[in-house]
Design a protein around this motif. Structure first.
Motif, mmCIF file in Angstrom:
data_model
loop_
_atom_site.group_PDB
_atom_site.id
_atom_site.type_symbol
_atom_site.label_atom_id
_atom_site.label_comp_id
_atom_site.label_asym_id
_atom_site.label_seq_id
_atom_site.Cartn_x
_atom_site.Cartn_y
_atom_site.Cartn_z
ATOM 1 N N SER A 131 43.123 51.634 43.858
ATOM 2 C CA SER A 131 43.838 52.263 42.753
ATOM 3 C C SER A 131 45.352 52.127 42.938
ATOM 4 O O SER A 131 45.870 52.193 44.058
ATOM 5 C CB SER A 131 43.464 53.747 42.660
ATOM 6 N N ASP A 132 46.041 51.870 41.814
ATOM 7 C CA ASP A 132 47.506 51.721 41.803
ATOM 8 C C ASP A 132 48.003 50.535 42.637
ATOM 9 O O ASP A 132 49.204 50.415 42.900
ATOM 10 C CB ASP A 132 48.203 53.000 42.294
ATOM 11 N N ALA A 133 47.098 49.682 43.083
ATOM 12 C CA ALA A 133 47.494 48.543 43.926
ATOM 13 C C ALA A 133 48.032 47.390 43.077
ATOM 14 O O ALA A 133 47.602 47.178 41.942
ATOM 15 C CB ALA A 133 46.302 48.057 44.744
ATOM 16 N N ASP A 134 48.983 46.668 43.635
ATOM 17 C CA ASP A 134 49.524 45.475 42.980
ATOM 18 C C ASP A 134 48.737 44.283 43.499
ATOM 19 O O ASP A 134 48.952 43.818 44.623
ATOM 20 C CB ASP A 134 51.013 45.315 43.307
ATOM 21 N N LEU A 135 47.813 43.786 42.694
ATOM 22 C CA LEU A 135 46.903 42.713 43.098
ATOM 23 C C LEU A 135 47.157 41.423 42.320
ATOM 24 O O LEU A 135 46.256 40.586 42.185
ATOM 25 C CB LEU A 135 45.453 43.172 42.874
ATOM 26 N N ARG A 136 48.358 41.247 41.836
ATOM 27 C CA ARG A 136 48.669 40.037 41.071
ATOM 28 C C ARG A 136 48.443 38.779 41.921
ATOM 29 O O ARG A 136 48.954 38.675 43.033
ATOM 30 C CB ARG A 136 50.122 40.077 40.592
ATOM 31 N N GLY A 137 47.650 37.860 41.381
ATOM 32 C CA GLY A 137 47.399 36.605 42.084
ATOM 33 C C GLY A 137 46.487 36.713 43.287
ATOM 34 O O GLY A 137 46.318 35.747 44.026
ATOM 35 N N ALA A 138 45.862 37.867 43.489
ATOM 36 C CA ALA A 138 44.953 38.031 44.635
ATOM 37 C C ALA A 138 43.680 37.208 44.410
ATOM 38 O O ALA A 138 43.277 36.961 43.275
ATOM 39 C CB ALA A 138 44.601 39.504 44.831
ATOM 40 N N ASP A 139 43.053 36.791 45.504
ATOM 41 C CA ASP A 139 41.849 35.975 45.421
ATOM 42 C C ASP A 139 40.613 36.802 45.784
ATOM 43 O O ASP A 139 40.427 37.197 46.925
ATOM 44 C CB ASP A 139 41.967 34.777 46.369
ATOM 45 N N PHE A 140 39.758 37.039 44.768
ATOM 46 C CA PHE A 140 38.516 37.790 44.979
ATOM 47 C C PHE A 140 37.298 36.871 44.864
ATOM 48 O O PHE A 140 36.185 37.338 44.636
ATOM 49 C CB PHE A 140 38.397 38.912 43.942
ATOM 50 N N SER A 141 37.494 35.577 45.033
ATOM 51 C CA SER A 141 36.394 34.629 44.917
ATOM 52 C C SER A 141 35.266 34.967 45.895
ATOM 53 O O SER A 141 35.510 35.180 47.085
ATOM 54 C CB SER A 141 36.890 33.207 45.201
ATOM 55 N N LEU A 142 34.050 35.045 45.376
ATOM 56 C CA LEU A 142 32.846 35.332 46.164
ATOM 57 C C LEU A 142 32.851 36.728 46.794
ATOM 58 O O LEU A 142 31.976 37.053 47.600
ATOM 59 C CB LEU A 142 32.640 34.286 47.262
ATOM 60 N N ALA A 143 33.831 37.553 46.450
ATOM 61 C CA ALA A 143 33.927 38.884 47.066
ATOM 62 C C ALA A 143 32.954 39.878 46.431
ATOM 63 O O ALA A 143 32.570 39.751 45.267
ATOM 64 C CB ALA A 143 35.351 39.418 46.946
ATOM 65 N N ASN A 144 32.571 40.871 47.211
ATOM 66 C CA ASN A 144 31.743 41.961 46.717
ATOM 67 C C ASN A 144 32.687 43.102 46.333
ATOM 68 O O ASN A 144 33.232 43.783 47.200
ATOM 69 C CB ASN A 144 30.765 42.412 47.799
ATOM 70 N N VAL A 145 32.901 43.266 45.019
ATOM 71 C CA VAL A 145 33.845 44.282 44.539
ATOM 72 C C VAL A 145 33.082 45.392 43.814
ATOM 73 O O VAL A 145 33.541 45.920 42.806
ATOM 74 C CB VAL A 145 34.900 43.642 43.600
ATOM 75 N N THR A 146 31.915 45.735 44.325
ATOM 76 C CA THR A 146 31.110 46.782 43.686
ATOM 77 C C THR A 146 31.575 48.176 44.116
ATOM 78 O O THR A 146 32.012 48.388 45.247
ATOM 79 C CB THR A 146 29.620 46.628 44.046
ATOM 80 N N LYS A 147 31.505 49.099 43.163
ATOM 81 C CA LYS A 147 31.851 50.515 43.384
ATOM 82 C C LYS A 147 33.283 50.681 43.916
ATOM 83 O O LYS A 147 33.572 51.572 44.708
ATOM 84 C CB LYS A 147 30.855 51.160 44.349
ATOM 85 N N VAL A 148 34.167 49.801 43.460
ATOM 86 C CA VAL A 148 35.565 49.848 43.898
ATOM 87 C C VAL A 148 36.406 50.640 42.887
ATOM 88 O O VAL A 148 36.192 50.548 41.674
ATOM 89 C CB VAL A 148 36.139 48.415 44.023
ATOM 90 N N ASN A 149 37.355 51.400 43.378
ATOM 91 C CA ASN A 149 38.247 52.157 42.502
ATOM 92 C C ASN A 149 39.463 51.286 42.164
ATOM 93 O O ASN A 149 40.328 51.059 43.008
ATOM 94 C CB ASN A 149 38.704 53.443 43.194
ATOM 95 N N LEU A 150 39.499 50.787 40.928
ATOM 96 C CA LEU A 150 40.599 49.927 40.477
ATOM 97 C C LEU A 150 41.471 50.645 39.443
ATOM 98 O O LEU A 150 42.164 50.012 38.649
ATOM 99 C CB LEU A 150 40.038 48.643 39.868
ATOM 100 N N THR A 151 41.456 51.964 39.462
ATOM 101 C CA THR A 151 42.240 52.745 38.515
ATOM 102 C C THR A 151 43.724 52.356 38.574
ATOM 103 O O THR A 151 44.351 52.385 39.646
ATOM 104 C CB THR A 151 42.109 54.256 38.814
ATOM 105 N N ASN A 152 44.260 51.947 37.421
ATOM 106 C CA ASN A 152 45.684 51.569 37.278
ATOM 107 C C ASN A 152 46.116 50.395 38.165
ATOM 108 O O ASN A 152 47.311 50.195 38.408
ATOM 109 C CB ASN A 152 46.595 52.770 37.565
#
Length: 211
Positions: A131-152
Motif C-alpha cells: 500500500s502507498d508504494a511507488d511501483l512504477r516500472g516494477a517487474d512482477f512477471s511470473l510473480a504470485n501477487v495474491t492477497k496483496v494490499n495494493l491500496t493507493n
C-alpha cells in the motif's frame, strides 16, 4: 566473500626426460618429437601450463552466488535476491531497482516504499503490504501477487506478464496506467476496482479501462 586459495610449484628450468623414462607411441595426433635420439624438452610447455594455472587461480570465488547481488540496485545494502524474506519490514525504504527475483516475500511490509524499477520476477508476494508504494516500472512477471494490499499503490508501467495473479488483492486507489494485464486479470480486477490514486489523481477503474 570466501576466497579459494591455490598453491602451485613450477620450475622455469627446462626438463629433459629420457625417452626410456617416458614411453610414447610413435603414432597418433599427440605424438611428441624428440630433440635428439635420447631426449626431448618440454620446459616451455610446463612454463606455459603453470602461467595459465596461476592466472586462473587469481580469480576470486563467492561461495554463495547470492552475494553477487548484494545491494540489488543502487540503493539498499541487503541481499534480497533468492532469499526468504517472509514478514520482513521494508516500509518507507528507498529500494529503487532493488532485486527481489525469486524471493519469498509472504506478508512482507513494503508500505510506502519507493520501489521504482524493482524486480519481483517469479517472487512470492502472497499477503504482502504494498500500500502507498511507488511501483512504477516494477517487474512482477511470473510473480504470485495474491492477497496483496495494493491500496493507493502506483504501478504505472509495471510488467505483469506470464502467470502473474492478483487474486484476492486489494486495489482501492491503485494506479494501473500502462500495465499490460492479461484479459482474465483485467476482468477480475475490474470487478473489485474502486477509488482514486492520491498521488496521480487517476481513477483506478479508468486506468484499467473497465467498461
Amino acid at each position: 566473500m570466501a576466497v579459494l586459495n591455490f598453491t602451485f610449484s613450477c620450475s622455469s628450468k627446462p626438463q629433459h626426460l629420457s625417452k626410456h623414462q617416458l614411453p610414447i607411441s610413435p603414432q597418433g595426433p599427440n605424438q611428441l618429437k624428440f630433440k635428439d635420439e635420447h631426449s626431448f624438452s618440454f620446459g616451455e610447455s610446463v612454463s606455459k601450463a603453470c602461467l595459465t594455472a596461476l592466472v586462473s587461480a587469481s580469480v576470486f570465488f563467492a561461495v554463495d552466488p547470492a552475494l553477487a547481488f548484494k545491494g540489488g540496485g543502487p540503493y539498499g545494502s541487503e541481499v534480497t535476491r533468492g532469499q526468504d524474506l517472509t514478514g520482513k519490514d521494508f516500509s518507507g525504504k528507498t529500494l529503487i531497482k532493488q532485486d527481489f527475483k525469486t524471493s519469498i516475500l509472504r506478508q512482507t511490509n513494503f508500505k510506502g516504499a519507493k520501489l521504482l524499477g524493482a524486480s519481483f520476477f517469479d517472487a512470492d508476494l502472497t499477503g504482502a503490504d504494498l500500500s502507498d508504494a511507488d511501483l512504477r516500472g516494477a517487474d512482477f512477471s511470473l510473480a504470485n501477487v495474491t492477497k496483496v494490499n495494493l491500496t493507493n499503490a502506483n504501478l504505472e508501467g509495471a510488467l505483469v506478464t506470464g502467470n502473474t495473479s492478483f487474486k484476492g488483492s486489494i486495489i482501492t486507489g491503485a494506479d494501473f496506467t500502462d500495465v499490460p494485464l492479461r484479459e482474465d486479470q483485467k476482468e477480475y480486477l475490474c470487478k473489485i476496482a474502486d477509488g482514486v490514486n492520491p498521488t496521480t489523481g487517476n481513477n483506478t477503474r479508468e486506468t484499467l479501462f473497465c467498461k
